[in-house]
Enzyme design. Structure first.
Site, PDB file in Angstrom:
ATOM      1  N   ARG A 162      -3.687   3.640   0.194  1.00  0.00           N
ATOM      2  CA  ARG A 162      -2.922   4.425  -0.796  1.00  0.00           C
ATOM      3  C   ARG A 162      -3.237   5.916  -0.678  1.00  0.00           C
ATOM      4  NH1 ARG A 162      -1.418   0.302  -0.053  1.00  0.00           N
ATOM      5  NH2 ARG A 162      -1.132  -1.475  -1.444  1.00  0.00           N
ATOM      6  N   SER A 237       2.048  -1.337 -10.062  1.00  0.00           N
ATOM      7  CA  SER A 237       0.586  -1.362 -10.152  1.00  0.00           C
ATOM      8  C   SER A 237       0.063   0.008 -10.578  1.00  0.00           C
ATOM      9  CB  SER A 237      -0.031  -1.757  -8.812  1.00  0.00           C
ATOM     10  OG  SER A 237       0.383  -3.049  -8.442  1.00  0.00           O
ATOM     11  N   GLU A 333      -3.643   4.486  -9.532  1.00  0.00           N
ATOM     12  CA  GLU A 333      -2.820   4.642  -8.328  1.00  0.00           C
ATOM     13  C   GLU A 333      -1.647   5.572  -8.636  1.00  0.00           C
ATOM     14  OE1 GLU A 333       0.008   1.685  -5.734  1.00  0.00           O
ATOM     15  OE2 GLU A 333      -1.968   0.945  -6.275  1.00  0.00           O
TER      16      GLU A 333
END
Length: 337
Positions: A162, A237, A333
């Site tokens: 990520r 998420s 995130e």
């Protein structure tokens, strides 16, 4: 191109947060984008893609530039592979479905991830054993300061979990305008290594899955766990799965032997953040109009009229509770604005 004042961004972020842009403009071509950047050199700017990976906690006191570049084309191909270029404003999931319809393989495990193509390299998005970096060739981007175009190769993007150069070294310096992917035309590498996919295929009596079968399985799994942003505001998420050194993880694992983990190298393990949040007793917990989703603890949701700050407060509660319970810090995130 019309620049709009005091523009509501409620329909431009998947959390459905009411926030205003001081000014707003949608651009539909690279030439339009260059013009806007050139004409507004001294103005603060905020780049908006699909609005799926951000939490707005305040109004945006800047010129919000919505990247709405459309189009996709085949650049070249041989017997085994095809190089496909997509413009940044294309919807990611629709692009994945298009690739599958052409029998182009590689992206099927990332079906139904919200957002647009242009933001996928920034986050190095991934799901069910696949990541953008596995199929990424390059992306074109425009320098916000001087409007010069630059091509970033895969190596230059410094992809990590990520992570990419766009979140660090060149953050806020470039706007991605298109992305090139290398996909398979035959001998597809069907990836069903995640147990959920295997179980979903078995449920449908599929023993030799194709691209569409894997995509359909992923879509079914995601729909069963993740709320549709059109029905319940969310950003997918919200937290990253923490990566720990095995030396740090071992004493934690001894204390919590039931803790799930995955080896990702000889020295590191990945722990599912959703499991940590659920075991900390927060799955399905509601705080006013904000909360943790009942089916997937990784997802924070807006039940109607939550503010960005209220959702941020919930995220901090989740982080603090997980840390106090397990001694593990989980990072957001989602980009907090």
């Amino acid at each position: 191109m019309e620049i709009l004042n005091n523009f509501s961004l409620k329909n431009y972020n998947t959390f459905g947060i009411e926030a205003k842009a001081e000014q707003f403009v949608a651009v539909h071509s690279v030439s339009e984008l260059k013009s806007i950047l050139e004409q507004n050199k001294n103005q603060k700017k905020f780049v908006l893609g699909g609005g799926s990976n951000m939490l707005l906690t305040k109004n945006i006191e800047a010129l919000v530039i919505h990247i709405d570049l459309k189009g996709k084309k085949i650049l070249k191909e041989d017997a085994d592979f095809v190089w496909v270029e997509s413009q940044a404003g294309e919807n990611w999931h629709q692009f994945v479905l298009w690739a599958i319809d052409q029998n182009f393989g590689g992206l099927e495990n990332m079906s139904l991830i919200p957002g647009n193509v242009g933001t996928t390299p920034v986050q190095n998005i991934g799901a069910y054993g696949a990541e953008i970096k596995d199929f990424f060739i390059s992306c074109d981007a425009i320098n916000i300061e001087n409007q010069e175009m630059r091509t970033f190769t895969k190596e230059e993007c410094n992809f990590g979990y990520r992570e990419s150069i766009f979140k660090h070294e060149v953050k806020d310096q470039y706007i991605i305008t298109s992305v090139v992917f290398k996909l398979t035309k035959q001998n597809h590498k069907i990836n069903t290594s995640y147990g959920d996919i295997t179980a979903e295929l078995a449920k449908n009596n599929i023993t030799v899955p194709g691209l569409k079968d894997v995509s359909n399985a992923v879509i079914a799994i995601r729909k069963s766990k993740l709320p549709d942003p059109a029905e319940l505001g969310n950003s997918g998420s919200f937290f990253k799965n923490p990566i720990l050194l095995k030396s740090d993880f071992e004493p934690i694992h001894q204390k919590f032997p039931e803790m799930r983990f995955f080896d990702i190298s000889e020295t590191e393990v990945k722990v599912p953040a959703g499991w940590l949040i659920e075991q900390a007793g927060l799955k399905g917990k509601r705080f006013g109009d904000a909360g943790v989703h009942k089916n997937q603890a990784l997802v924070l949701v807006n039940y109607g009229n939550a503010t960005g700050q209220e959702i941020l407060d919930v995220s901090k509660t989740v982080q603090d509770t997980v840390f106090n319970t397990f001694g593990i810090h989980i990072e957001a995130e989602v980009n907090i604005i």
